[in-house]
Motif scaffolding. Structure first.
Motif, PDB file in Angstrom:
ATOM      1  N   LYS A  28       0.838  -1.341  -0.477  1.00 32.02           N
ATOM      2  CA  LYS A  28      -0.112  -0.163   0.128  1.00 32.02           C
ATOM      3  C   LYS A  28       0.574   1.905  -0.143  1.00 32.02           C
ATOM      4  O   LYS A  28       0.892   2.170  -0.794  1.00 32.02           O
ATOM      5  N   LEU A  29       2.316   1.150   0.564  1.00 35.27           N
ATOM      6  CA  LEU A  29       2.678   2.499   0.970  1.00 35.27           C
ATOM      7  C   LEU A  29       3.488   2.844  -0.897  1.00 35.27           C
ATOM      8  O   LEU A  29       3.393   4.039  -1.263  1.00 35.27           O
ATOM      9  N   ALA A  30       4.180   1.561  -0.589  1.00 36.02           N
ATOM     10  CA  ALA A  30       4.265   1.911  -2.491  1.00 36.02           C
ATOM     11  C   ALA A  30       3.414   2.442  -3.443  1.00 36.02           C
ATOM     12  O   ALA A  30       3.716   3.431  -4.161  1.00 36.02           O
ATOM     13  N   LEU A  31       2.174   1.781  -3.686  1.00 40.21           N
ATOM     14  CA  LEU A  31       1.550   2.134  -3.915  1.00 40.21           C
ATOM     15  C   LEU A  31       0.664   3.194  -4.096  1.00 40.21           C
ATOM     16  O   LEU A  31       1.545   4.751  -5.196  1.00 40.21           O
ATOM     17  N   LEU A  32       1.053   4.425  -2.991  1.00 40.73           N
ATOM     18  CA  LEU A  32       0.224   5.535  -3.131  1.00 40.73           C
ATOM     19  C   LEU A  32       1.591   6.390  -2.389  1.00 40.73           C
ATOM     20  O   LEU A  32       1.211   7.927  -3.413  1.00 40.73           O
ATOM     21  N   CYS A  33       2.482   6.161  -2.704  1.00 40.49           N
ATOM     22  CA  CYS A  33       4.062   7.158  -3.411  1.00 40.49           C
ATOM     23  C   CYS A  33       4.383   6.633  -4.892  1.00 40.49           C
ATOM     24  O   CYS A  33       4.330   8.426  -5.363  1.00 40.49           O
ATOM     25  N   GLU A  34       3.390   6.096  -5.587  1.00 42.25           N
ATOM     26  CA  GLU A  34       3.503   6.388  -7.391  1.00 42.25           C
ATOM     27  C   GLU A  34       2.301   6.445  -7.338  1.00 42.25           C
ATOM     28  O   GLU A  34       2.476   7.486  -8.394  1.00 42.25           O
ATOM     29  N   LEU A  35       1.073   6.732  -7.429  1.00 35.22           N
ATOM     30  CA  LEU A  35      -0.385   7.473  -7.405  1.00 35.22           C
ATOM     31  C   LEU A  35      -0.095   8.315  -7.076  1.00 35.22           C
ATOM     32  O   LEU A  35      -0.036   9.756  -7.263  1.00 35.22           O
ATOM     33  N   ASN A  36       1.279   9.010  -5.758  1.00 40.23           N
ATOM     34  CA  ASN A  36       1.049  10.523  -5.555  1.00 40.23           C
ATOM     35  C   ASN A  36       1.922  11.586  -6.860  1.00 40.23           C
ATOM     36  O   ASN A  36       1.703  12.392  -6.877  1.00 40.23           O
ATOM     37  N   ARG A  37       2.379  10.792  -7.981  1.00 42.45           N
ATOM     38  CA  ARG A  37       3.347  11.203  -8.542  1.00 42.45           C
ATOM     39  C   ARG A  37       2.198  11.465  -9.577  1.00 42.45           C
ATOM     40  O   ARG A  37       2.554  12.896 -11.217  1.00 42.45           O
ATOM     41  N   GLY A  38       1.317  10.689 -10.133  1.00 38.35           N
ATOM     42  CA  GLY A  38       0.216  11.176 -10.819  1.00 38.35           C
ATOM     43  C   GLY A  38      -0.356   9.721 -11.124  1.00 38.35           C
ATOM     44  O   GLY A  38      -0.113   8.828 -10.340  1.00 38.35           O
ATOM     45  N   SER A  39      -1.646   9.647 -12.055  1.00 36.19           N
ATOM     46  CA  SER A  39      -2.632   8.560 -12.605  1.00 36.19           C
ATOM     47  C   SER A  39      -1.374   7.494 -12.616  1.00 36.19           C
ATOM     48  O   SER A  39      -0.586   8.010 -13.467  1.00 36.19           O
ATOM     49  N   CYS A  40      -1.889   6.481 -12.588  1.00 33.48           N
ATOM     50  CA  CYS A  40      -1.407   4.768 -12.880  1.00 33.48           C
ATOM     51  C   CYS A  40      -2.339   3.835 -13.676  1.00 33.48           C
ATOM     52  O   CYS A  40      -3.355   3.539 -12.658  1.00 33.48           O
ATOM     53  N   ARG A  41      -1.595   3.127 -14.963  1.00 32.83           N
ATOM     54  CA  ARG A  41      -3.042   1.465 -14.628  1.00 32.83           C
ATOM     55  C   ARG A  41      -1.618   0.560 -13.687  1.00 32.83           C
ATOM     56  O   ARG A  41      -0.562   0.759 -13.340  1.00 32.83           O
TER      57      ARG A  41
END
Length: 107
Positions: A28-41
């Motif tokens: 979850k933390l890794a996902l949130l960090c990536e999504l903080n950069r912008g929308s992702c597939r």
């Protein structure tokens, strides 16, 4: 295989425990960090987290959607296209994660 059932009830009256429940999870933390950069597939999130299985990422993304931290946008195209992004509540969580990051650097 069944779903995980919590053995002890979540303490509704403890905001810290509710917050930790929302962000706890292996990816979850890794996902949130990536999504903080912008929308992702999902494909992008798999690329950024190669150790994670597609099933694990999908499950934790679903939990974050259910908790209102991220949103899932389905496009009506073929082949299927789905993007994940932070909600307003998810964006409010980012400063909390930054404090955790800063604290972790001091350990």
């Amino acid at each position: 295989m069944g779903t995980y059932t919590r053995k002890t009830p979540l303490k509704i009256d403890c905001p810290m425990e509710r917050t930790l429940h929302v962000i706890s999870g292996k990816w979850k933390l890794a996902l949130l960090c990536e999504l903080n950069r912008g929308s992702c597939r999902l494909k992008d999130l798999e690329k950024y987290n190669p150790e994670a299985s597609k099933r694990a990422l999908t499950k934790q993304l679903g939990e974050l959607v259910d908790d209102g931290i991220i949103q899932k946008k389905d496009y009506e195209v073929y082949p299927k296209k789905v993007e994940y992004s932070l909600t307003k509540k998810g964006k409010e969580l980012i400063p909390v994660l930054k404090v955790l990051d800063d604290f972790g650097k001091q350990l």
